[in-house]
Design a protein around this motif. Structure first.
Motif, PDB file in Angstrom:
ATOM      1  N   ILE A 149       0.845  -1.187   0.000  1.00 32.84           N
ATOM      2  CA  ILE A 149       0.000   0.000   0.000  1.00 32.84           C
ATOM      3  C   ILE A 149       0.882   1.238   0.000  1.00 32.84           C
ATOM      4  O   ILE A 149       1.791   1.361   0.825  1.00 32.84           O
ATOM      5  N   ASP A 150       0.612   2.132  -0.932  1.00 32.60           N
ATOM      6  CA  ASP A 150       1.397   3.352  -1.031  1.00 32.60           C
ATOM      7  C   ASP A 150       0.445   4.543  -1.072  1.00 32.60           C
ATOM      8  O   ASP A 150      -0.696   4.437  -1.515  1.00 32.60           O
ATOM      9  N   PHE A 151       0.941   5.675  -0.616  1.00 30.52           N
ATOM     10  CA  PHE A 151       0.162   6.904  -0.589  1.00 30.52           C
ATOM     11  C   PHE A 151       0.727   7.884  -1.612  1.00 30.52           C
ATOM     12  O   PHE A 151       1.948   7.986  -1.769  1.00 30.52           O
ATOM     13  N   GLY A 152      -0.135   8.596  -2.278  1.00 31.30           N
ATOM     14  CA  GLY A 152       0.299   9.626  -3.211  1.00 31.30           C
ATOM     15  C   GLY A 152      -0.471  10.901  -2.978  1.00 31.30           C
ATOM     16  O   GLY A 152      -1.481  10.927  -2.270  1.00 31.30           O
ATOM     17  N   CYS A 153       0.006  11.972  -3.586  1.00 27.44           N
ATOM     18  CA  CYS A 153      -0.708  13.247  -3.478  1.00 27.44           C
ATOM     19  C   CYS A 153      -0.336  14.129  -4.655  1.00 27.44           C
ATOM     20  O   CYS A 153       0.775  14.051  -5.194  1.00 27.44           O
ATOM     21  N   ARG A 154      -1.285  14.951  -5.056  1.00 30.14           N
ATOM     22  CA  ARG A 154      -1.038  15.956  -6.091  1.00 30.14           C
ATOM     23  C   ARG A 154      -1.204  17.323  -5.467  1.00 30.14           C
ATOM     24  O   ARG A 154      -2.058  17.534  -4.600  1.00 30.14           O
ATOM     25  N   GLY A 155      -0.415  18.266  -5.934  1.00 24.22           N
ATOM     26  CA  GLY A 155      -0.474  19.608  -5.386  1.00 24.22           C
ATOM     27  C   GLY A 155       0.805  19.944  -4.630  1.00 24.22           C
ATOM     28  O   GLY A 155       1.847  19.304  -4.808  1.00 24.22           O
ATOM     29  N   TYR A 156       0.724  20.958  -3.766  1.00 25.04           N
ATOM     30  CA  TYR A 156       1.876  21.381  -2.977  1.00 25.04           C
ATOM     31  C   TYR A 156       2.014  20.458  -1.772  1.00 25.04           C
ATOM     32  O   TYR A 156       1.535  20.746  -0.678  1.00 25.04           O
ATOM     33  N   CYS A 157       2.652  19.314  -1.972  1.00 25.89           N
ATOM     34  CA  CYS A 157       2.733  18.327  -0.900  1.00 25.89           C
ATOM     35  C   CYS A 157       4.019  17.519  -0.994  1.00 25.89           C
ATOM     36  O   CYS A 157       4.615  17.383  -2.057  1.00 25.89           O
ATOM     37  N   GLU A 158       4.433  17.026   0.142  1.00 22.08           N
ATOM     38  CA  GLU A 158       5.552  16.107   0.206  1.00 22.08           C
ATOM     39  C   GLU A 158       5.218  15.001   1.200  1.00 22.08           C
ATOM     40  O   GLU A 158       4.576  15.235   2.225  1.00 22.08           O
ATOM     41  N   LYS A 159       5.637  13.776   0.883  1.00 18.21           N
ATOM     42  CA  LYS A 159       5.268  12.605   1.668  1.00 18.21           C
ATOM     43  C   LYS A 159       6.421  12.156   2.549  1.00 18.21           C
ATOM     44  O   LYS A 159       7.588  12.257   2.172  1.00 18.21           O
ATOM     45  N   GLU A 160       6.055  11.640   3.722  1.00 23.11           N
ATOM     46  CA  GLU A 160       7.028  10.977   4.566  1.00 23.11           C
ATOM     47  C   GLU A 160       6.974   9.473   4.290  1.00 23.11           C
ATOM     48  O   GLU A 160       6.028   8.973   3.674  1.00 23.11           O
ATOM     49  N   THR A 161       7.971   8.734   4.751  1.00 24.12           N
ATOM     50  CA  THR A 161       8.017   7.293   4.528  1.00 24.12           C
ATOM     51  C   THR A 161       6.919   6.603   5.339  1.00 24.12           C
ATOM     52  O   THR A 161       6.774   6.861   6.530  1.00 24.12           O
ATOM     53  N   PRO A 162       6.122   5.733   4.712  1.00 27.21           N
ATOM     54  CA  PRO A 162       5.075   5.031   5.456  1.00 27.21           C
ATOM     55  C   PRO A 162       5.657   4.143   6.551  1.00 27.21           C
ATOM     56  O   PRO A 162       6.755   3.592   6.413  1.00 27.21           O
ATOM     57  N   VAL A 163       4.928   4.006   7.631  1.00 27.29           N
ATOM     58  CA  VAL A 163       5.338   3.161   8.756  1.00 27.29           C
ATOM     59  C   VAL A 163       4.304   2.053   8.921  1.00 27.29           C
ATOM     60  O   VAL A 163       3.111   2.328   9.101  1.00 27.29           O
ATOM     61  N   TRP A 164       4.766   0.784   8.862  1.00 26.89           N
ATOM     62  CA  TRP A 164       3.885  -0.365   8.965  1.00 26.89           C
ATOM     63  C   TRP A 164       3.872  -0.915  10.387  1.00 26.89           C
ATOM     64  O   TRP A 164       4.878  -0.903  11.096  1.00 26.89           O
ATOM     65  N   SER A 165       2.713  -1.448  10.752  1.00 24.87           N
ATOM     66  CA  SER A 165       2.558  -2.161  12.016  1.00 24.87           C
ATOM     67  C   SER A 165       1.758  -3.425  11.728  1.00 24.87           C
ATOM     68  O   SER A 165       0.636  -3.340  11.218  1.00 24.87           O
ATOM     69  N   GLY A 166       2.332  -4.590  12.031  1.00 22.15           N
ATOM     70  CA  GLY A 166       1.682  -5.845  11.680  1.00 22.15           C
ATOM     71  C   GLY A 166       2.164  -6.342  10.330  1.00 22.15           C
ATOM     72  O   GLY A 166       2.533  -5.561   9.455  1.00 22.15           O
TER      73      GLY A 166
END
Length: 321
Positions: free
Chosen positions: A65-82
């Protein structure tokens, strides 16, 4: 999908069909949550998945599962649990969390469109990515209200619930206008009030130091109107309360009937006096029972402690509640 101004929850079913059509090879429950903050330029997304079914010819399936975004945004690294890998009969829940930051340095408002991408790997094969997004969950971030940035869902239409126990007269007036007049003001949705701040001054004359909010109050509820000594807007305040006057819609809104269109007023009609609006009086009798009356239907009634401004200022009169 349920959402407020700063929180959202999306529940969905996630299926993996495999290389052939027919019954899905695997199915999951998916929960996607958003937490926004009107005092922060960063918001959080959390996705939780749990296995519903997995066919016997698929010994295990691993989610990506990955997250994306459009616009003025920056993503941090996803953190998994389980564990991201599931086998038949698994009852655990895998959770992934990610923060997205508004990175517009131009100090203007901006919209962020977040989306989700899901893939699954089983028997050495990876599925085609599936992307999902909801336009209702586009995020607006800005510094319009204060120096520090904040983020909210731009499509959310906030509602205001009046405290009918603390302010029964005001709540009764609003109910009367919304439910008994043909316009059904405020009940049809998709047309919220626009907030009018005290810092917006009357533009005519240009040197005026009077706010449009004060102008609205002065026109719809002039201080010269006599207030009934028997009236009280809040029974909780008792003797400390004083008779008062109010209008619907609120004076602190661009929909106020006293705000001319040339000033930016959004009402269909404008008035120069509260007499042009449907007026009601609410007061508590000696027996403690509240009652309402309409002074425009009874000439002997004087304008009272609480008056209601009909947005379109209709002359049609309705029975008192």
């Amino acid at each position: 999908m349920n959402y407020t101004r700063t929180d959202a929850c999306v529940m969905n079913d996630l299926y993996f069909a495999g290389s052939t059509s027919g019954t899905p090879k695997a199915s999951f429950d998916l929960r996607h949550e958003f937490v926004l903050d009107p005092n922060s330029d960063t918001f959080t997304q959390t996705v939780s998945v749990s296995l519903k079914s997995l066919v016997s010819e698929v010994p295990s399936l691993t989610l990506d599962i990955d997250f994306g975004c459009r616009g003025y945004c920056e993503k941090e690294t996803p953190v998994w649990s389980g564990s991201k890998t599931f086998i038949a009969g698994d009852t655990h829940t895998a959770t992934v969390t990610q923060k997205i930051k508004w990175n517009n340095t131009a100090d203007v408002s901006g919209r962020i469109s977040p989306y989700l991408t899901v893939k699954g790997t089983a028997n050495g094969q990876t599925s085609n990515p599936l992307s999902a997004e909801k336009s209702e969950l586009d995020v607006r971030c800005d510094r319009d209200v204060k120096a520090t940035p904040g983020c909210v869902f731009s499509s959310y239409k906030p509602t205001y619930v009046m405290n009918s126990k603390k302010f029964p007269a005001a709540a009764a007036h609003a109910w009367l206008i919304q439910n008994k007049l043909p316009g059904r003001y405020g009940l049809r949705g998709n047309n919220p009030l626009n907030f009018l701040g005290d810092d917006v001054l009357v533009p005519d004359p240009p040197t005026s130091n009077k706010s449009i909010v004060d102008h609205n109050r002065g026109v719809i509820c002039p201080p010269s109107w006599e207030r009934s000594p028997l009236a009280t807007m809040s029974p909780e305040l008792g003797a400390s309360d004083v008779p008062s006057c109010g209008e619907f819609p609120f004076a602190a809104s661009w929909q106020g009937a006293a705000t001319p269109k040339s000033w930016g007023g959004k009402n269909l009609s404008q008035v120069t006096s509260g007499e042009g609006c449907l007026n009601t009086i609410a007061q508590r009798g000696a027996d403690g029972v509240w009652g309402g009356s309409c002074p425009t239907r009874a000439p002997t009634c004087r304008p009272g402690p609480s008056r209601v401004d009909v947005p379109a200022c209709r002359t049609t009169r309705t029975p008192s509640p």
